[in-house]
Design an enzyme around this catalytic site. Sequence first.
Site, mmCIF file in Angstrom:
data_model
loop_
_atom_site.group_PDB
_atom_site.id
_atom_site.type_symbol
_atom_site.label_atom_id
_atom_site.label_comp_id
_atom_site.label_asym_id
_atom_site.label_seq_id
_atom_site.Cartn_x
_atom_site.Cartn_y
_atom_site.Cartn_z
ATOM 1 C CB SER A 70 -0.933 0.021 1.217
ATOM 2 O OG SER A 70 -1.674 1.227 1.236
ATOM 3 C CD GLU A 71 2.499 0.966 -3.948
ATOM 4 O OE1 GLU A 71 3.161 0.020 -4.431
ATOM 5 O OE2 GLU A 71 1.244 0.936 -3.826
ATOM 6 C CG ASP A 96 6.802 3.043 -13.738
ATOM 7 O OD1 ASP A 96 7.889 2.808 -13.164
ATOM 8 O OD2 ASP A 96 6.689 3.131 -14.959
ATOM 9 C CB ILE A 98 4.768 8.458 -8.187
ATOM 10 C CG1 ILE A 98 4.752 9.650 -7.251
ATOM 11 C CG2 ILE A 98 4.451 8.891 -9.614
ATOM 12 C CD1 ILE A 98 5.213 9.362 -5.841
ATOM 13 C CG HIS A 140 6.447 -2.510 -13.850
ATOM 14 N ND1 HIS A 140 5.408 -2.996 -14.606
ATOM 15 C CD2 HIS A 140 6.145 -2.789 -12.562
ATOM 16 C CE1 HIS A 140 4.508 -3.542 -13.822
ATOM 17 N NE2 HIS A 140 4.921 -3.430 -12.568
#
Length: 338
Positions: A70-71, A96, A98, A140
């Site tokens: 979970s960014e 990618d 972000i 990616h």
Amino acid sequence: MARIRTTRDALNEALHQEMERDPSIVAIGLDIAGGTGSAGEQDAWGGANGVTRGLWRRFGPARVLDTPISETAYLGTAVGAAASGLRPVVELMYNDFIGVCFDQLMNQAAKFRYMFGGKARTPVVVRTAFGAGFRAGAQHSQSLHALFTHVPGLKCVIPSNPYDAKGLLMAAIRDDDPVVFLEHQALYDNKGAVPEEPYAIPFAEASIVREGTDVTVVATGRMVQMAAQAVTRLAADGIECELIDPRTTSPLDTDSILESIESTGRLVVVDEGAPRCGFAADVAALAATEAFGALRAPVQMVTPPHTPVPFAPELEDLYIPDPDRIAAAVHASVRAGR
């Protein structure tokens, strides 16, 4: 004393030395310990690219935090921790990703110092891999440094060799502002001489990779290596290029770039990011607005086409700027300026 190290090892050494120096530094990210909480070996992985290997064994789970996928959660955690007195170093597996968590950087971390009258600090570093060439597909393989450079309040760092990787990461960790630290996937195994002792490379100080009087070539990240091959070949043809690696795109060492253009009268910008509103366009605009009188030829930009990164190997190879395209752009600049 210097040793030959890979970029991966130089980054790992920087993290170890900084965490030894400052107990407020914590590492946060997906698989940065690897195996933690499972039946496998603790610290088996060290992040997607092995950069954080050994940190968990040395500093323990209180300072090396493996996170769920979970960014949004772990980058938000890091920004809050930075505002509360810690100095987090976050690993975002690919730049990618972000898009999942950009709000925490763009609307929060980047604006705290400004919104609170200079009283707030957000010393968070976001380490992230970028760049094409690994057959990893369009999601990616992007080079999104222009996105981070565009946001006021964020600093953006792009090392091109092991020496710079260690020194710039140490400077980023010590900085009181949020820093996005971009590591090109193709450079992790590159080798170079790296001092054993700690050192920090100041931001906004470009590296003059090669001196020359005929054409200024500005390149970032992996493109510095591509440009170095091109300018070496061009020297055999009697064209001496000055190759500049900005090292940081925000803040940018505009003085070094402009001084070189004043000397050579020509500019070729090489960048792996998309051409529209990209870093190459930014440097070209700098030359047009601040050094127009010195230019003897139109600025040349060597970038990928304005398309997603292809997955097909033949197309991906064509997508990435290479020494042949760079050399051709230099020749075009020289011809136009006669």
